[in-house]
Design a protein around this motif. Sequence first.
Motif, short mmCIF file in Angstrom:
data_model
loop_
_atom_site.label_atom_id
_atom_site.label_comp_id
_atom_site.label_asym_id
_atom_site.label_seq_id
_atom_site.Cartn_x
_atom_site.Cartn_y
_atom_site.Cartn_z
N ARG A 95 3.89 9.89 -7.33
CA ARG A 95 4.85 10.12 -8.41
C ARG A 95 4.14 10.34 -9.74
NH1 ARG A 95 9.43 12.51 -9.58
NH2 ARG A 95 10.56 11.49 -11.30
N GLN A 96 3.07 9.57 -9.96
CA GLN A 96 2.30 9.73 -11.19
C GLN A 96 1.65 11.12 -11.24
OE1 GLN A 96 -0.63 6.71 -11.78
NE2 GLN A 96 -1.28 7.49 -13.77
N ASP A 97 1.14 11.58 -10.09
CA ASP A 97 0.54 12.92 -10.05
C ASP A 97 1.60 13.98 -10.36
OD1 ASP A 97 -1.86 11.80 -9.37
OD2 ASP A 97 -1.62 12.10 -7.21
N GLN A 98 2.80 13.80 -9.82
CA GLN A 98 3.87 14.76 -10.10
C GLN A 98 4.23 14.75 -11.59
OE1 GLN A 98 7.17 13.81 -7.55
NE2 GLN A 98 6.08 14.33 -5.67
N ILE A 99 4.31 13.56 -12.17
CA ILE A 99 4.64 13.46 -13.59
C ILE A 99 3.56 14.12 -14.44
CG2 ILE A 99 4.97 11.85 -15.51
CD1 ILE A 99 6.30 9.94 -13.53
N GLU A 100 2.29 13.88 -14.08
CA GLU A 100 1.19 14.48 -14.82
C GLU A 100 1.22 16.00 -14.70
OE1 GLU A 100 -2.34 12.67 -13.37
OE2 GLU A 100 -2.04 10.78 -14.44
N GLN A 101 1.55 16.51 -13.50
CA GLN A 101 1.64 17.95 -13.31
C GLN A 101 2.78 18.53 -14.14
OE1 GLN A 101 -0.47 19.88 -11.57
NE2 GLN A 101 0.66 21.65 -12.33
N MET A 102 3.92 17.83 -14.16
CA MET A 102 5.05 18.28 -14.96
C MET A 102 4.69 18.27 -16.44
SD MET A 102 8.17 16.32 -12.99
CE MET A 102 9.36 16.79 -14.25
N ALA A 103 3.98 17.22 -16.88
CA ALA A 103 3.57 17.14 -18.28
C ALA A 103 2.62 18.28 -18.63
CB ALA A 103 2.92 15.79 -18.56
N GLN A 104 1.70 18.60 -17.71
CA GLN A 104 0.78 19.70 -17.94
C GLN A 104 1.52 21.03 -18.02
OE1 GLN A 104 -2.37 19.90 -15.07
NE2 GLN A 104 -3.33 21.69 -16.01
N ASP A 105 2.49 21.22 -17.12
CA ASP A 105 3.29 22.45 -17.16
C ASP A 105 4.06 22.56 -18.47
OD1 ASP A 105 2.36 23.01 -14.65
OD2 ASP A 105 4.15 22.28 -13.61
N LEU A 106 4.65 21.44 -18.89
CA LEU A 106 5.39 21.46 -20.16
C LEU A 106 4.46 21.75 -21.34
CD1 LEU A 106 7.81 18.42 -19.67
CD2 LEU A 106 8.41 20.85 -19.68
N GLU A 107 3.26 21.19 -21.28
CA GLU A 107 2.30 21.44 -22.37
C GLU A 107 1.90 22.91 -22.41
OE1 GLU A 107 -2.05 19.75 -23.92
OE2 GLU A 107 -1.11 18.98 -22.09
N GLU A 149 0.82 -1.20 0.00
CA GLU A 149 0.00 0.00 0.00
C GLU A 149 0.85 1.25 0.00
OE1 GLU A 149 -2.55 -0.32 3.34
OE2 GLU A 149 -3.84 -1.86 2.46
N GLN A 150 1.94 1.23 0.77
CA GLN A 150 2.84 2.39 0.80
C GLN A 150 3.47 2.63 -0.57
OE1 GLN A 150 5.90 2.11 3.75
NE2 GLN A 150 6.74 4.13 3.31
N LYS A 151 3.90 1.53 -1.22
CA LYS A 151 4.49 1.67 -2.55
C LYS A 151 3.45 2.18 -3.55
CE LYS A 151 8.13 -1.80 -2.00
NZ LYS A 151 8.68 -3.09 -2.48
N GLU A 152 2.20 1.70 -3.41
CA GLU A 152 1.14 2.17 -4.31
C GLU A 152 0.92 3.67 -4.12
OE1 GLU A 152 -2.22 -0.24 -3.50
OE2 GLU A 152 -1.55 -1.92 -4.73
N GLU A 153 0.90 4.12 -2.85
CA GLU A 153 0.73 5.54 -2.58
C GLU A 153 1.89 6.34 -3.18
OE1 GLU A 153 0.37 5.92 1.60
OE2 GLU A 153 -1.65 5.07 1.72
N GLU A 154 3.11 5.82 -3.05
CA GLU A 154 4.26 6.52 -3.63
C GLU A 154 4.14 6.58 -5.15
OE1 GLU A 154 7.64 4.41 -2.24
OE2 GLU A 154 7.52 5.19 -0.18
#
Length: 205
Positions: free
Chosen positions: A92-104, A83-88
């Motif tokens: 991490r996926q949310d951070q990547i999506e935010q970075m992708a949105q910023d780049l877009e 569960e801890q790894k899933e939360e991480e």
Amino acid sequence: MGRVLGRVFLLLLLIAILAGGGLVWFDYLNVIDAKTILAPVYRLIGLQPRSQTETGEEEFLSLDAERLAIRLEALELRNMEIEQKEEELVSRQDQIEQMAQDLEERQKALDERENSFNAMVEDADIRSRNVEQNARYLNGMPPERAVGIITNMNDQDAIDVLRKTEEIAQAEGSASIVSYWLSLMPPERAAELQRKMAGRPSLRD
């Protein structure tokens, strides 16, 4: 010879005593089961033989329950780690999506700036061609009529036409008519255009 045999007998007796004592001690600690062997000895010296402790069914069930509890605890720890790894991973996926949105968004801004710049360059090219076309057109008509048209232009358009006319003359190796046009203009208008031509950059700059 007799003394040697006596020493051998004493050593054997000592070994037998130590072996018997060790046997009794290990039996007492339940390391080995020697109760059957030691029972006659206990009776001989007037002691009650020790009985073999039998493991009941409840004890077996208790051991099984303990093992099961240990396994359940291990599984619970494993589930917590997963569960801890899933939360991480989700974080991490949310951070990547935010970075992708910023780049877009940055890419869109860059595209808009590039399109705006290209439009400005295109407008400048169109204006430069129009100014050159007007300069050639005015250069081909009678000077008095050309001066009348230039005088009625706004300052920037007039300056651009005059400069383009000079550039065309230099490129073709001919004499420029700009000085003659200025001489035909009202003195105030000619002085104003000359002053601004000296201070403003040319259209190609």
